[in-house]
Structure formats: C-alpha cells, structure tokens
Scaffold this motif. Sequence first.
Motif, PDB file in Angstrom:
ATOM      1  N   TYR A 171       0.828  -1.200   0.000  1.00 54.00           N
ATOM      2  CA  TYR A 171       0.000   0.000   0.000  1.00 54.00           C
ATOM      3  C   TYR A 171       0.869   1.259   0.000  1.00 54.00           C
ATOM      4  CZ  TYR A 171      -4.034  -2.879   1.343  1.00 54.00           C
ATOM      5  OH  TYR A 171      -5.031  -3.816   1.377  1.00 54.00           O
ATOM      6  N   HIS A 172       0.296   2.364  -0.465  1.00 52.30           N
ATOM      7  CA  HIS A 172       0.919   3.674  -0.344  1.00 52.30           C
ATOM      8  C   HIS A 172       0.036   4.539   0.551  1.00 52.30           C
ATOM      9  CE1 HIS A 172       3.396   3.448  -4.352  1.00 52.30           C
ATOM     10  NE2 HIS A 172       3.890   2.723  -3.382  1.00 52.30           N
ATOM     11  N   PHE A 173       0.682   5.401   1.332  1.00 46.01           N
ATOM     12  CA  PHE A 173      -0.049   6.311   2.202  1.00 46.01           C
ATOM     13  C   PHE A 173       0.434   7.736   1.964  1.00 46.01           C
ATOM     14  CE2 PHE A 173       0.251   2.202   4.348  1.00 46.01           C
ATOM     15  CZ  PHE A 173      -1.094   1.925   4.549  1.00 46.01           C
ATOM     16  N   SER A 174      -0.503   8.647   1.765  1.00 49.18           N
ATOM     17  CA  SER A 174      -0.167  10.054   1.540  1.00 49.18           C
ATOM     18  C   SER A 174      -0.921  10.929   2.530  1.00 49.18           C
ATOM     19  CB  SER A 174      -0.493  10.475   0.102  1.00 49.18           C
ATOM     20  OG  SER A 174      -1.870  10.277  -0.171  1.00 49.18           O
ATOM     21  N   ARG A 175      -0.388  12.110   2.773  1.00 49.78           N
ATOM     22  CA  ARG A 175      -0.962  13.034   3.754  1.00 49.78           C
ATOM     23  C   ARG A 175      -1.770  14.121   3.049  1.00 49.78           C
ATOM     24  NH1 ARG A 175       1.032  15.671   8.988  1.00 49.78           N
ATOM     25  NH2 ARG A 175       0.270  17.817   8.925  1.00 49.78           N
ATOM     26  N   LYS A 176      -2.972  14.376   3.547  1.00 46.78           N
ATOM     27  CA  LYS A 176      -3.797  15.475   3.062  1.00 46.78           C
ATOM     28  C   LYS A 176      -3.982  16.465   4.205  1.00 46.78           C
ATOM     29  CE  LYS A 176      -8.316  16.658   1.108  1.00 46.78           C
ATOM     30  NZ  LYS A 176      -9.665  16.167   0.721  1.00 46.78           N
ATOM     31  N   SER A 177      -3.413  17.649   4.038  1.00 48.95           N
ATOM     32  CA  SER A 177      -3.540  18.696   5.053  1.00 48.95           C
ATOM     33  C   SER A 177      -3.147  20.026   4.428  1.00 48.95           C
ATOM     34  CB  SER A 177      -2.651  18.399   6.274  1.00 48.95           C
ATOM     35  OG  SER A 177      -1.279  18.495   5.929  1.00 48.95           O
ATOM     36  N   PRO A 199      -7.094  25.199  -3.434  1.00 55.44           N
ATOM     37  CA  PRO A 199      -6.987  24.166  -4.474  1.00 55.44           C
ATOM     38  C   PRO A 199      -6.686  22.784  -3.913  1.00 55.44           C
ATOM     39  CG  PRO A 199      -4.998  25.489  -4.430  1.00 55.44           C
ATOM     40  CD  PRO A 199      -5.950  26.134  -3.461  1.00 55.44           C
ATOM     41  N   TYR A 200      -6.372  22.718  -2.624  1.00 52.76           N
ATOM     42  CA  TYR A 200      -6.021  21.444  -1.998  1.00 52.76           C
ATOM     43  C   TYR A 200      -7.175  20.835  -1.202  1.00 52.76           C
ATOM     44  CZ  TYR A 200      -1.519  23.335  -3.287  1.00 52.76           C
ATOM     45  OH  TYR A 200      -0.481  23.884  -3.997  1.00 52.76           O
ATOM     46  N   GLN A 201      -8.278  21.585  -1.105  1.00 54.15           N
ATOM     47  CA  GLN A 201      -9.506  21.106  -0.453  1.00 54.15           C
ATOM     48  C   GLN A 201      -9.236  20.580   0.962  1.00 54.15           C
ATOM     49  OE1 GLN A 201     -10.992  18.280  -3.385  1.00 54.15           O
ATOM     50  NE2 GLN A 201     -12.071  19.905  -4.464  1.00 54.15           N
ATOM     51  N   VAL A 202      -8.601  21.423   1.770  1.00 49.06           N
ATOM     52  CA  VAL A 202      -8.240  20.983   3.117  1.00 49.06           C
ATOM     53  C   VAL A 202      -8.922  21.789   4.224  1.00 49.06           C
ATOM     54  CG1 VAL A 202      -6.012  20.041   2.432  1.00 49.06           C
ATOM     55  CG2 VAL A 202      -6.157  22.446   3.074  1.00 49.06           C
ATOM     56  N   ARG A 203      -9.660  22.832   3.831  1.00 47.88           N
ATOM     57  CA  ARG A 203     -10.333  23.641   4.847  1.00 47.88           C
ATOM     58  C   ARG A 203     -11.749  23.129   5.109  1.00 47.88           C
ATOM     59  NH1 ARG A 203      -9.086  29.306   6.016  1.00 47.88           N
ATOM     60  NH2 ARG A 203      -6.856  29.614   5.669  1.00 47.88           N
TER      61      ARG A 203
END
Length: 228
Positions: free
Chosen positions: A90-96, A141-145
């Motif tokens: 698996y790959h894991f990425s951070r969204k923040s 543009p990162y849809q993190v709020r």
Amino acid sequence: MENSKRRFLKGTCALLAGATGATLLTTVNAAESAKAEAEIKYAMVHDESKCIGCRACEVACREVNEVPEGVSRIEILQTGPFGEYPNQFYHFSRKSCQHCEDAPCVNVCPTGAAFIDKETGIVSVDAWKCVGCQYCIAACPYQVRFINPVTHAADKCDFCRETNLAQGKQPACVAACPTKALVFGNLKDSTSEIVQVLRANPTQRAKVALGTRPKLFRILAKSGEVVL
C-alpha cells in the motif's frame, strides 16, 4: 512681507524634512520587518516510504488541537494494494494544509481571518474574525479547509501554532509518528533537520503549477513498505 516669506519657507522646509524623515523611518521599519519575517519559514516533509498508515498523527492532532469528530485537520489517504499477491503493498499520503507562501485562501478572505503569520510563515485562521462565508474553502486548491462545527469558523492544520508550537514542542503529528515519517522545521536554518532531509532526498509538492508555493513536501513512496 519679507519676514512672512521667510516664515513660510521655514515652515515648508520643516514640513518637507518631517515628511522625508517619516518616509525614511517607514522604509527602515519596513526593511527591519522584512528581515524579521525572513528569519523563520516553517515547513514539513512527509516521507511516504516510512509511513505505515497507522494514523497516529490524526489521533494526536485531534487530541492536542481539540478537533471535533466529523472533521479533521489531517487525513492519511491509503491507495492500493499494488502488485500481485503475495507481494502486494500500500501507499499512504498526507492530506492537510500546504501552508502556501501565496495562499489563495488568504487572498480571498474578506475579513482578514485567514492570514500568514509574519513570524513563522504559517497560514492560520483568526476564528473570531471569521464570518463563515466559506470563500477560503472554495479558493483552496487542496480542499483541506472546513467549517469547525463548534466554533463555526474556518479551520485547518496550523502546524499546532497555538498549541504545541507555542509551548516549544514539535507539532502533535510529528511527535506522535512512530516511524519518523514526518519532519518539521525552519527552511531558513541551513543546519535544521528538514533542510538536511530536503537536500538528501528528491521531493515533490502538490499543484506547484498554480504558483501557490506550498511548504508541504513529500518523499515519494517506494514499493514494499507494507506487504500483505
């Protein structure tokens, strides 16, 4: 008449001198302010090759920053499995928040609630100024709020600016990571760990073509970190 002219000229010169002095003082203050701002520029690296998807960072962030259930400042996104059984991974990425140097959320905020902290470069939110218009959410543009259901203000990752960082600690997610997949520090300090990591590893940032200059870097995942 001559005396009146002399008094007029003296007064005019005094005003000009005062204006020039004020201009010079403003210029000096601006230069000193710019110098102070340049001393710290916080950033983070997420090493995907070390991330195991345990989500300890999510839990720590929620606890330290009192983030309500149903919303999150950090998300660890899982993709996969990749490869053929039994050699799958698996790959894991951070969204923040990416803590952009040219932050669209700050540019559109009508009240100044969204701002870039001059001392740290951290993109943050003054909840008491936020009117909940959601312009920043639409602009990001990162849809993190998101809108915090308790404060009713825009919310997101602020590198624990008002909690751990204010106490001289590392951000909660960094401190909680069991594999040291997160590195946080000052890009302006050439001896800092984050600068050494960035110099030693190829990294990527999200949507750099937009010109936002994000300060969340990722070291791309390699196959095999989590094998089934």
